[in-house]
Design a protein around this motif. Structure first.
Motif, PDB file in Angstrom:
ATOM      1  N   PRO A  72       0.996  -1.185  -0.056  1.00 53.21           N
ATOM      2  CA  PRO A  72       0.152  -0.359   0.098  1.00 53.21           C
ATOM      3  C   PRO A  72       0.563   0.698  -0.237  1.00 53.21           C
ATOM      4  O   PRO A  72       1.644   1.102   0.701  1.00 53.21           O
ATOM      5  N   ILE A  73       0.983   2.140  -0.461  1.00 52.18           N
ATOM      6  CA  ILE A  73       0.747   3.701  -0.458  1.00 52.18           C
ATOM      7  C   ILE A  73      -0.218   4.882   0.170  1.00 52.18           C
ATOM      8  O   ILE A  73      -2.342   4.413   0.061  1.00 52.18           O
ATOM      9  N   ALA A  74       0.351   5.156   1.249  1.00 47.51           N
ATOM     10  CA  ALA A  74      -0.350   6.005   1.692  1.00 47.51           C
ATOM     11  C   ALA A  74      -0.182   7.721   1.996  1.00 47.51           C
ATOM     12  O   ALA A  74       1.017   7.582   2.339  1.00 47.51           O
ATOM     13  N   VAL A  75      -0.869   8.850   1.917  1.00 52.80           N
ATOM     14  CA  VAL A  75      -0.409  10.032   2.313  1.00 52.80           C
ATOM     15  C   VAL A  75      -1.302  11.089   3.050  1.00 52.80           C
ATOM     16  O   VAL A  75      -2.453  10.665   2.986  1.00 52.80           O
ATOM     17  N   LYS A  76      -1.044  11.594   4.226  1.00 52.78           N
ATOM     18  CA  LYS A  76      -1.854  11.824   4.969  1.00 52.78           C
ATOM     19  C   LYS A  76      -2.670  12.889   4.186  1.00 52.78           C
ATOM     20  O   LYS A  76      -2.117  13.367   3.935  1.00 52.78           O
ATOM     21  N   PRO A  77      -3.947  12.514   4.468  1.00 57.10           N
ATOM     22  CA  PRO A  77      -4.992  13.231   3.860  1.00 57.10           C
ATOM     23  C   PRO A  77      -4.910  15.129   3.464  1.00 57.10           C
ATOM     24  O   PRO A  77      -4.804  15.217   2.644  1.00 57.10           O
ATOM     25  N   GLU A  78      -4.158  15.382   5.041  1.00 59.59           N
ATOM     26  CA  GLU A  78      -4.529  17.095   4.938  1.00 59.59           C
ATOM     27  C   GLU A  78      -3.241  17.323   3.762  1.00 59.59           C
ATOM     28  O   GLU A  78      -3.182  18.269   2.865  1.00 59.59           O
ATOM     29  N   LEU A  79      -2.715  16.629   3.338  1.00 61.17           N
ATOM     30  CA  LEU A  79      -1.110  16.723   2.610  1.00 61.17           C
ATOM     31  C   LEU A  79      -0.974  16.315   1.507  1.00 61.17           C
ATOM     32  O   LEU A  79      -0.250  16.683   0.576  1.00 61.17           O
ATOM     33  N   GLN A  80      -2.188  15.540   0.785  1.00 56.20           N
ATOM     34  CA  GLN A  80      -2.003  14.985  -0.569  1.00 56.20           C
ATOM     35  C   GLN A  80      -2.190  15.766  -1.995  1.00 56.20           C
ATOM     36  O   GLN A  80      -2.594  16.973  -1.721  1.00 56.20           O
ATOM     37  N   ARG A  81      -1.972  15.543  -2.887  1.00 59.59           N
ATOM     38  CA  ARG A  81      -1.650  16.190  -4.365  1.00 59.59           C
ATOM     39  C   ARG A  81      -0.718  17.458  -3.864  1.00 59.59           C
ATOM     40  O   ARG A  81      -1.255  19.016  -4.445  1.00 59.59           O
ATOM     41  N   GLN A  82       0.110  17.221  -2.896  1.00 63.58           N
ATOM     42  CA  GLN A  82       1.403  18.309  -3.222  1.00 63.58           C
ATOM     43  C   GLN A  82       2.594  17.643  -3.261  1.00 63.58           C
ATOM     44  O   GLN A  82       3.537  18.080  -3.305  1.00 63.58           O
ATOM     45  N   GLY A  83       2.739  16.281  -4.091  1.00 68.46           N
ATOM     46  CA  GLY A  83       3.811  15.766  -4.580  1.00 68.46           C
ATOM     47  C   GLY A  83       4.611  14.412  -3.756  1.00 68.46           C
ATOM     48  O   GLY A  83       5.497  13.707  -4.133  1.00 68.46           O
ATOM     49  N   ILE A  84       3.891  14.638  -2.401  1.00 68.58           N
ATOM     50  CA  ILE A  84       4.490  13.371  -1.382  1.00 68.58           C
ATOM     51  C   ILE A  84       4.632  12.336  -2.179  1.00 68.58           C
ATOM     52  O   ILE A  84       5.709  11.348  -1.926  1.00 68.58           O
ATOM     53  N   GLY A  85       2.886  11.817  -2.557  1.00 63.16           N
ATOM     54  CA  GLY A  85       3.101  10.647  -2.995  1.00 63.16           C
ATOM     55  C   GLY A  85       4.101  10.336  -4.340  1.00 63.16           C
ATOM     56  O   GLY A  85       4.440   8.806  -4.213  1.00 63.16           O
ATOM     57  N   LYS A  86       4.079  11.064  -5.194  1.00 56.93           N
ATOM     58  CA  LYS A  86       4.932  10.921  -5.965  1.00 56.93           C
ATOM     59  C   LYS A  86       6.427  10.940  -5.821  1.00 56.93           C
ATOM     60  O   LYS A  86       7.099   9.985  -5.923  1.00 56.93           O
ATOM     61  N   ALA A  87       7.139  11.799  -4.804  1.00 49.94           N
ATOM     62  CA  ALA A  87       8.103  11.962  -4.340  1.00 49.94           C
ATOM     63  C   ALA A  87       8.785  10.298  -3.626  1.00 49.94           C
ATOM     64  O   ALA A  87       9.132   9.543  -3.628  1.00 49.94           O
ATOM     65  N   SER A 105      13.713  -5.283 -12.325  1.00 52.99           N
ATOM     66  CA  SER A 105      13.497  -6.171 -13.480  1.00 52.99           C
ATOM     67  C   SER A 105      11.849  -4.876 -13.521  1.00 52.99           C
ATOM     68  O   SER A 105      11.923  -4.228 -14.677  1.00 52.99           O
ATOM     69  N   GLY A 106      11.324  -4.869 -12.492  1.00 53.90           N
ATOM     70  CA  GLY A 106      10.084  -3.773 -12.880  1.00 53.90           C
ATOM     71  C   GLY A 106       9.220  -4.082 -11.599  1.00 53.90           C
ATOM     72  O   GLY A 106       9.584  -4.797 -10.462  1.00 53.90           O
ATOM     73  N   CYS A 107       8.322  -2.628 -11.794  1.00 53.17           N
ATOM     74  CA  CYS A 107       7.153  -2.508 -10.046  1.00 53.17           C
ATOM     75  C   CYS A 107       6.281  -2.456 -11.537  1.00 53.17           C
ATOM     76  O   CYS A 107       5.301  -2.354 -11.956  1.00 53.17           O
ATOM     77  N   ALA A 108       5.198  -3.321 -10.236  1.00 51.78           N
ATOM     78  CA  ALA A 108       3.599  -3.335 -10.221  1.00 51.78           C
ATOM     79  C   ALA A 108       2.811  -2.936  -9.813  1.00 51.78           C
ATOM     80  O   ALA A 108       2.776  -3.292  -8.339  1.00 51.78           O
ATOM     81  N   LEU A 109       1.644  -2.937 -10.162  1.00 51.81           N
ATOM     82  CA  LEU A 109       0.613  -2.048  -8.996  1.00 51.81           C
ATOM     83  C   LEU A 109      -0.541  -2.347  -9.923  1.00 51.81           C
ATOM     84  O   LEU A 109      -1.010  -2.315 -10.852  1.00 51.81           O
ATOM     85  N   ILE A 110      -1.844  -1.961  -8.542  1.00 54.29           N
ATOM     86  CA  ILE A 110      -3.529  -2.192  -9.550  1.00 54.29           C
ATOM     87  C   ILE A 110      -3.877  -0.631  -8.211  1.00 54.29           C
ATOM     88  O   ILE A 110      -3.767  -0.533  -7.389  1.00 54.29           O
ATOM     89  N   GLY A 111      -4.127   0.416  -9.846  1.00 50.38           N
ATOM     90  CA  GLY A 111      -4.437   1.903  -8.891  1.00 50.38           C
ATOM     91  C   GLY A 111      -4.975   2.329 -10.103  1.00 50.38           C
ATOM     92  O   GLY A 111      -5.488   2.244 -11.335  1.00 50.38           O
ATOM     93  N   ASN A 112      -5.770   3.888 -10.360  1.00 47.02           N
ATOM     94  CA  ASN A 112      -6.079   4.781 -10.596  1.00 47.02           C
ATOM     95  C   ASN A 112      -4.875   5.548 -11.415  1.00 47.02           C
ATOM     96  O   ASN A 112      -3.610   5.586 -11.487  1.00 47.02           O
ATOM     97  N   PRO A 113      -5.306   4.519 -13.354  1.00 43.52           N
ATOM     98  CA  PRO A 113      -4.123   4.973 -13.775  1.00 43.52           C
ATOM     99  C   PRO A 113      -3.767   7.269 -14.168  1.00 43.52           C
ATOM    100  O   PRO A 113      -2.696   6.813 -13.899  1.00 43.52           O
ATOM    101  N   GLU A 114      -4.816   8.043 -14.233  1.00 49.81           N
ATOM    102  CA  GLU A 114      -4.540   9.161 -13.549  1.00 49.81           C
ATOM    103  C   GLU A 114      -3.537   9.335 -12.587  1.00 49.81           C
ATOM    104  O   GLU A 114      -2.790  10.088 -12.618  1.00 49.81           O
ATOM    105  N   VAL A 115      -3.797   9.074 -11.215  1.00 51.51           N
ATOM    106  CA  VAL A 115      -2.185   8.975 -10.528  1.00 51.51           C
ATOM    107  C   VAL A 115      -0.761   8.401 -10.759  1.00 51.51           C
ATOM    108  O   VAL A 115      -0.197   8.740 -10.868  1.00 51.51           O
TER     109      VAL A 115
END
Ligand SMILES: CC(C)(COP(=O)(O)OP(=O)(O)OC[C@H]1O[C@@H](n2cnc3c(N)ncnc32)[C@H](O)[C@@H]1OP(=O)(O)O)[C@@H](O)C(=O)NCCC(=O)NCCS
Length: 164
Positions: A80-95, A110-120
């Motif tokens: 799983p990946i999680a960012v504190k709700p008040e601080l989401q959409r500020q680039g923390i997840g991406k970093a 070789s690589g990394c896979a995930l199940i998730g929102n393609p937009e993110v």
């Protein structure tokens, strides 16, 4: 903000952060925080990174081994990946993702896979060509980033902690 490996002092904060971040997600069954503990207990938590600011854990990402058609082949799963709700959409997840991918590459993955929102995750370089499959999930949500070797095809399976 500092991104670093988890230490035992972070375990409870990671649990709490993950529970809170997934709480309002419609797709969540509330199991994500327990999955992280189970991955750790099983020795399957290959990379666990926290984002820390002023001594507080504000983000977390886990990477663990996966198999594709039954073989590991150097592939890992993100989550799983999680960012504190008040601080989401500020680039923390991406970093967090960028640092995790850098470390996987350094380890020769070789690589990394995930199940998730393609937009993110397309923002972090993940894509789907429809060849990687996960249960009956629409393949557009089954995304991967190739670090070396060929693009994978077949059935993706996560570590036992995910209860696949
Ligand atoms: C998913 C999550 C970890 C992303 O972390 P974040 O710090 O908010 O993400 P970032 O700010 O780094 O955003 C990364 C990119 O995704 C986009 N994005 C983030 N959340 C999005 C959303 N809900 N819908 C669409 N795009 C989104 C951002 O715009 C950004 O794109 P950009 O680089 O072009 O600006 C965070 O939102 C979270 O904890 N969510 C709750 C738990 C969860 O759903 N985990 C993932 C399960 S698959």
């Amino acid at each position: 903000m500092l991104i670093r490996y988890e230490t035992p002092a972070d375990f409870d904060a990671i649990h709490e952060l993950t529970s809170i971040a997934f709480k309002s997600m419609a797709f969540s069954d509330g199991s994500e925080a327990d999955i992280i503990r189970a991955l750790r207990a099983d020795g399957d938590l290959t990379i666990s990174l926290v984002a820390e600011e002023n001594g507080e854990v504000i983000g977390h990402v886990a990477f663990s081994q996966v198999t594709i058609d039954g073989s590991h082949g150097g592939w890992f799963g993100l989550g799983p990946i999680a960012v504190k709700p008040e601080l989401q959409r500020q680039g923390i997840g991406k970093a967090l993702i960028a640092e995790g991918l850098r470390l996987l590459e350094e380890r020769g993955a070789s690589g990394c896979a995930l199940i998730g929102n393609p937009e993110v995750y397309s923002r972090a370089g993940f894509a789907s060509d429809g060849q990687l499959k996960y249960q009956d999930v629409d393949t557009k949500f089954v995304q991967r980033i190739v670090l070396r070797g060929p693009a994978p095809s077949g059935a993706l399976k996560f570590a036992p902690a995910f209860g696949d």
